[in-house]
Write a protein that holds these residues in place. Structure first.
Motif, PDB file in Angstrom:
ATOM      1  N   THR A 109       0.828  -1.203   0.000  1.00  0.00           N
ATOM      2  CA  THR A 109       0.000   0.000   0.000  1.00  0.00           C
ATOM      3  C   THR A 109       0.868   1.262   0.000  1.00  0.00           C
ATOM      4  N   LYS A 110       1.861   1.284   0.868  1.00  0.00           N
ATOM      5  CA  LYS A 110       2.720   2.465   0.965  1.00  0.00           C
ATOM      6  C   LYS A 110       3.620   2.611  -0.255  1.00  0.00           C
ATOM      7  N   SER A 111       4.085   1.489  -0.783  1.00  0.00           N
ATOM      8  CA  SER A 111       4.925   1.538  -1.987  1.00  0.00           C
ATOM      9  C   SER A 111       4.140   2.041  -3.185  1.00  0.00           C
ATOM     10  N   LEU A 112       2.907   1.534  -3.343  1.00  0.00           N
ATOM     11  CA  LEU A 112       2.082   1.986  -4.464  1.00  0.00           C
ATOM     12  C   LEU A 112       1.715   3.455  -4.332  1.00  0.00           C
ATOM     13  N   ALA A 113       1.535   3.916  -3.089  1.00  0.00           N
ATOM     14  CA  ALA A 113       1.256   5.343  -2.891  1.00  0.00           C
ATOM     15  C   ALA A 113       2.391   6.191  -3.449  1.00  0.00           C
ATOM     16  N   HIS A 114       3.637   5.728  -3.243  1.00  0.00           N
ATOM     17  CA  HIS A 114       4.803   6.412  -3.827  1.00  0.00           C
ATOM     18  C   HIS A 114       4.775   6.314  -5.351  1.00  0.00           C
ATOM     19  N   GLU A 115       4.602   5.112  -5.848  1.00  0.00           N
ATOM     20  CA  GLU A 115       4.745   4.861  -7.284  1.00  0.00           C
ATOM     21  C   GLU A 115       3.677   5.560  -8.114  1.00  0.00           C
ATOM     22  N   LEU A 116       2.458   5.649  -7.586  1.00  0.00           N
ATOM     23  CA  LEU A 116       1.338   6.136  -8.388  1.00  0.00           C
ATOM     24  C   LEU A 116       0.981   7.594  -8.120  1.00  0.00           C
ATOM     25  N   ALA A 117       1.635   8.224  -7.149  1.00  0.00           N
ATOM     26  CA  ALA A 117       1.397   9.644  -6.900  1.00  0.00           C
ATOM     27  C   ALA A 117       1.930  10.471  -8.062  1.00  0.00           C
ATOM     28  N   PRO A 118       1.315  11.613  -8.323  1.00  0.00           N
ATOM     29  CA  PRO A 118       0.195  12.211  -7.605  1.00  0.00           C
ATOM     30  C   PRO A 118      -1.183  11.839  -8.160  1.00  0.00           C
TER      31      PRO A 118
END
Length: 250
Positions: free
Chosen positions: A168-177
């Protein structure tokens, strides 16, 4: 009456019954269109589809698939977009849950528990990313309050759900913003079906350890999902506990 969510499209895995069905009903009531994935719960999926389409025609479709088969995961995304024309959210709700005692853990248990709880959410997110970027959408993963305090006898499940938090946290980085990614971590919400471990003595002990002195309902999780989906535009990479305070009292 139009709502801000009208015509938005959500794909939810394991959405035919229990918590998944509660999420479907709540989001549908807000005007969201649903693609409900199921593996073996065909009767429940068809019944839920009929119930919701009676309220709003052509607002719900269902799709079958074994999430352990990576080859079908892009197809789930593709068929959702083809059917509704867009994708606004992916909810990774499907989960295998059963004990795996040290000394008896098998490779098949590892593949099943890791596959449904971690591997499938990753590859579904990867497949969904282009469509979600177009709609500035969101991903919500359903994890577990036990990731920080693993439950004895559930090694593989606990490892998989802990991995889902990191995912979840990794995807938040990868897919932001463009895309927000968050998780909901339920505690004692509905009792597992057909598991003798969860007898009345066990249930009363869990309730006594829960600050709110009750277990949760499917709607408690559904409301948290709805909040992260609709009312949290400045929240990403967050894990929202829905456990009645039990994680504070273990």
């Amino acid at each position: 009456m139009d709502t801000p969510q009208q015509n938005k499209v959500v794909l939810i895995t394991g959405g035919a019954k229990r918590v998944g069905a509660a999420i479907c009903r709540l989001l549908h009531a807000d005007g969201i269109n649903l693609m409900i994935h199921y593996r073996s719960s065909a009767d429940e999926a068809r019944a839920l589809q009929a119930e919701l389409n009676l309220q709003r025609p052509d607002s719900v479709a269902i799709i079958q698939g074994d999430l352990l088969n990576l080859g079908i995961l892009p197809q789930l995304i593709k068929e959702t977009v083809q059917h509704f024309g867009r994708l606004d959210a992916l909810i990774n709700n499907a989960s295998s849950y059963y004990p795996s005692e040290l000394g008896t853990i098998s490779e098949s248990q590892w593949e099943d528990l890791m596959g449904s709880n971690l591997k499938a959410p990753l590859f579904l997110a990867q497949a969904a990313a282009p469509a979600l970027r177009k709609t500035r959408g969101t991903i919500i993963n359903i994890t577990d309050m036990h990731v920080e305090r693993p439950k004895k006898g559930y090694i593989v499940y606990s490892v998989a759900k802990a991995g889902l938090v990191t995912l979840t946290k990794s995807l938040a980085h990868e897919l932001a913003p463009a895309v927000r990614v968050n998780a909901v971590a339920p505690g004692p919400v509905l009792w597992p079906e057909d598991n003798p471990q969860f007898d009345e003595v066990y249930r009363q002990r869990v309730i006594s350890q829960t600050l709110l002195k009750r277990i949760g309902e499917g709607d408690d999780v559904a409301k948290a999902v709805r909040f992260l989906l609709q009312d949290a535009p400045f929240i990403t990479g967050h894990v929202l506990a829905v456990d009645g305070g039990r994680s504070l009292n273990l």
